[in-house]
Scaffold this motif. Sequence first.
Motif, PDB file in Angstrom:
ATOM      1  N   LEU A 110      58.752  90.481  11.764  1.00 13.96           N
ATOM      2  CA  LEU A 110      57.599  89.632  12.079  1.00 13.96           C
ATOM      3  C   LEU A 110      56.849  89.220  10.819  1.00 13.96           C
ATOM      4  O   LEU A 110      56.370  88.087  10.709  1.00 13.96           O
ATOM      5  CB  LEU A 110      56.657  90.355  13.045  1.00 13.96           C
ATOM      6  CG  LEU A 110      57.181  90.558  14.469  1.00 13.96           C
ATOM      7  CD1 LEU A 110      56.209  91.405  15.270  1.00 13.96           C
ATOM      8  CD2 LEU A 110      57.384  89.221  15.161  1.00 13.96           C
ATOM      9  N   ILE A 111      56.732  90.128   9.881  1.00  7.56           N
ATOM     10  CA  ILE A 111      56.058  89.791   8.629  1.00  7.56           C
ATOM     11  C   ILE A 111      56.828  88.699   7.899  1.00  7.56           C
ATOM     12  O   ILE A 111      56.254  87.727   7.383  1.00  7.56           O
ATOM     13  CB  ILE A 111      55.914  91.050   7.759  1.00  7.56           C
ATOM     14  CG1 ILE A 111      54.916  92.019   8.412  1.00  7.56           C
ATOM     15  CG2 ILE A 111      55.454  90.692   6.350  1.00  7.56           C
ATOM     16  CD1 ILE A 111      54.854  93.371   7.751  1.00  7.56           C
ATOM     17  N   GLN A 112      58.147  88.842   7.920  1.00  4.65           N
ATOM     18  CA  GLN A 112      58.989  87.837   7.269  1.00  4.65           C
ATOM     19  C   GLN A 112      58.876  86.488   7.994  1.00  4.65           C
ATOM     20  O   GLN A 112      58.802  85.434   7.364  1.00  4.65           O
ATOM     21  CB  GLN A 112      60.442  88.316   7.259  1.00  4.65           C
ATOM     22  CG  GLN A 112      61.378  87.380   6.495  1.00  4.65           C
ATOM     23  CD  GLN A 112      62.804  87.924   6.480  1.00  4.65           C
ATOM     24  OE1 GLN A 112      63.071  88.984   7.047  1.00  4.65           O
ATOM     25  NE2 GLN A 112      63.714  87.194   5.840  1.00  4.65           N
ATOM     26  N   LYS A 113      58.836  86.534   9.384  1.00  3.47           N
ATOM     27  CA  LYS A 113      58.706  85.299  10.169  1.00  3.47           C
ATOM     28  C   LYS A 113      57.367  84.621   9.907  1.00  3.47           C
ATOM     29  O   LYS A 113      57.275  83.396   9.806  1.00  3.47           O
ATOM     30  CB  LYS A 113      58.840  85.645  11.656  1.00  3.47           C
ATOM     31  CG  LYS A 113      58.987  84.451  12.569  1.00  3.47           C
ATOM     32  CD  LYS A 113      60.343  83.817  12.390  1.00  3.47           C
ATOM     33  CE  LYS A 113      60.549  82.711  13.406  1.00  3.47           C
ATOM     34  NZ  LYS A 113      61.844  82.017  13.216  1.00  3.47           N
ATOM     35  N   GLU A 114      56.317  85.418   9.816  1.00  2.00           N
ATOM     36  CA  GLU A 114      54.987  84.860   9.551  1.00  2.00           C
ATOM     37  C   GLU A 114      54.954  84.167   8.195  1.00  2.00           C
ATOM     38  O   GLU A 114      54.383  83.083   8.052  1.00  2.00           O
ATOM     39  CB  GLU A 114      53.955  85.978   9.622  1.00  2.00           C
ATOM     40  CG  GLU A 114      52.520  85.492   9.457  1.00  2.00           C
ATOM     41  CD  GLU A 114      51.524  86.628   9.569  1.00  2.00           C
ATOM     42  OE1 GLU A 114      50.322  86.362   9.471  1.00  2.00           O
ATOM     43  OE2 GLU A 114      51.956  87.786   9.748  1.00  2.00           O
ATOM     44  N   LYS A 115      55.566  84.787   7.222  1.00  2.00           N
ATOM     45  CA  LYS A 115      55.612  84.163   5.896  1.00  2.00           C
ATOM     46  C   LYS A 115      56.370  82.839   5.952  1.00  2.00           C
ATOM     47  O   LYS A 115      55.973  81.846   5.339  1.00  2.00           O
ATOM     48  CB  LYS A 115      56.267  85.116   4.901  1.00  2.00           C
ATOM     49  CG  LYS A 115      55.429  86.339   4.585  1.00  2.00           C
ATOM     50  CD  LYS A 115      56.159  87.242   3.596  1.00  2.00           C
ATOM     51  CE  LYS A 115      55.321  88.482   3.251  1.00  2.00           C
ATOM     52  NZ  LYS A 115      56.035  89.380   2.308  1.00  2.00           N
ATOM     53  N   GLN A 119      54.921  79.036   5.281  1.00  2.00           N
ATOM     54  CA  GLN A 119      55.550  78.127   4.334  1.00  2.00           C
ATOM     55  C   GLN A 119      55.870  76.782   4.992  1.00  2.00           C
ATOM     56  O   GLN A 119      55.651  75.709   4.414  1.00  2.00           O
ATOM     57  CB  GLN A 119      56.837  78.773   3.784  1.00  2.00           C
ATOM     58  CG  GLN A 119      57.500  77.963   2.674  1.00  2.00           C
ATOM     59  CD  GLN A 119      56.620  77.832   1.450  1.00  2.00           C
ATOM     60  OE1 GLN A 119      55.860  78.752   1.104  1.00  2.00           O
ATOM     61  NE2 GLN A 119      56.669  76.675   0.780  1.00  2.00           N
ATOM     62  N   GLN A 120      56.394  76.831   6.250  1.00  2.00           N
ATOM     63  CA  GLN A 120      56.691  75.598   6.957  1.00  2.00           C
ATOM     64  C   GLN A 120      55.426  74.785   7.224  1.00  2.00           C
ATOM     65  O   GLN A 120      55.438  73.549   7.154  1.00  2.00           O
ATOM     66  CB  GLN A 120      57.385  75.909   8.286  1.00  2.00           C
ATOM     67  CG  GLN A 120      58.794  76.444   8.123  1.00  2.00           C
ATOM     68  CD  GLN A 120      59.434  76.753   9.458  1.00  2.00           C
ATOM     69  OE1 GLN A 120      58.843  76.512  10.504  1.00  2.00           O
ATOM     70  NE2 GLN A 120      60.643  77.315   9.425  1.00  2.00           N
TER      71      GLN A 120
END
Length: 528
Positions: A110-115, A119-120
């Motif tokens: 989730l942390i990676q998805k949020e980042k 960015q998007q």
Amino acid sequence: MLDFFLTKVKGLFSAPVDNSKTSKKEKNITKSSSKTVVSQPTEESNDEKNRVVFSPTKIAPPATVVDTSRIEAQIEASLQNAKKIESEAKAKESEIFRRLTSLDEKERYLIQKEKSLDQQSLDLKKKLDSVDDLYRKQLDKLEAISGLDVEKAKKLVISSTEKKMVSWIAKKIEEAKDEIRQKEEEITKEIIVDNIRHGLTDYVAEYTVSTISLPDETVKGKIIGREGRNIRAFEKATGVELELDETNDIRISSFDSTRREIARLSLEKLVKDGRIQPLKIEQIVAQTKTEIDKILINEGKRICQEVGAFNLPIDLMKEIGKYKFRFSYGQNLAKHTIEATKIALGIAYELKADINTVRLGALLHDIGKVVADQEGTHVDLGIDLLRKYKISDKIINCVAEHHEDKEFSSVESVIVYIGDAASGARPGARYEVHEEYLKRMKNIEEVAKAFPGVISVAAYQAGREVVVIVEPSMVSDSESEVLSQNIAEKLEEEAKWAGQIKVTVIRELRVNSIITGNKINKNAVKDD
């Protein structure tokens, strides 16, 4: 810790037993229990010498024997239960550890998805900013090329669209009008015919005569009286004429329907009483005149209830009750009013008009016909009477315009006019003696012919339209207009008819020229 607890329990129950101590205690107990105390006799008392005293022997409780096999079995079961609990605890601990590991992995995802989303979002914002910049640049270029700003361009587009839509809307309006013209006559006929069919009332036409049947000839003689004094007293008191024939019927004749009704009721009372004499006749007639007011009020209530009109003044309902005794060309005014009101209400419902105005306008449109003590047309008398009772102007306009004496001021007035015309003009509704009709038409023509310059007069539409032909050498165009007005005023003074009379004056000048053949063109004649 669990192993330590188990070790302590095993050590407690596995300690060696001291058999020597136990046997020694048992010996002491046995020895003490075997001793018997015997009392020795003394010299002080002879009785006591012969007495024998026994002491009870104290028996020690048996020694407790410990069952070690049962205790060991319990300990073994406890050990097995403890091992089972230990294994379950280890399983739970491993499951918790596994779940914690899974949660850690999801958290990292989730942390990676949020980042990635952040960015998007930044990339999208940059693209939107670039698109806005490009849009503004293009808009500036378009404004520079066209010489118009955005607001002016909008107005130009809207005005252009409106111009295109105007022609389209006008075309649609014309199409709708054409469609309405095609259907309006059919729809109008359908509405009027349907409401006439539902508004018709059945009635028997009465004219100027009421009839009473007598039980026998002796009653007829009492009515006549000695030398006719009773019949003369009755005709004087009631204002009617009694006609007796060979049968036992008596006809009461009078143009005033109220007088005729009073006479009918009075005569019925006299026949029932049997005492017919001048004094009794006067008393009965006076009594009937006072009772006729109640009859008129009840009849007025009945008429109002039949058309759905309520809360009218009691005196006005009394005037409406007079409809029952009023006839117009053989048509009973009460029946005509009910019929006209029902027809008008049906049309008003179809056209979404003011129902209450149409109801009261149709109910009161002929109220002036029952006013007998004043001079004037029934329209004017009706208007004056309604103003006395403070009826609204809309209803008064319906009464004033129901014969087209004035231009229609509302759709309700037109509907009242249609209801009245439909009820009075339908075949069989009214009856008029042919001689009376001819007399009225002749009277109209004679009034018009009395003016100088009139050559001929023709009355049409039951006297509502008069055509007058004048001599052009005697009456000019301007004088024709004055003549038309004078004839109309004269007809209004000498002839009292319902509605308006249209007078048309025709002045026609014809000039003829005649050519005589005095000189013959010889060239036009051929030689043989």
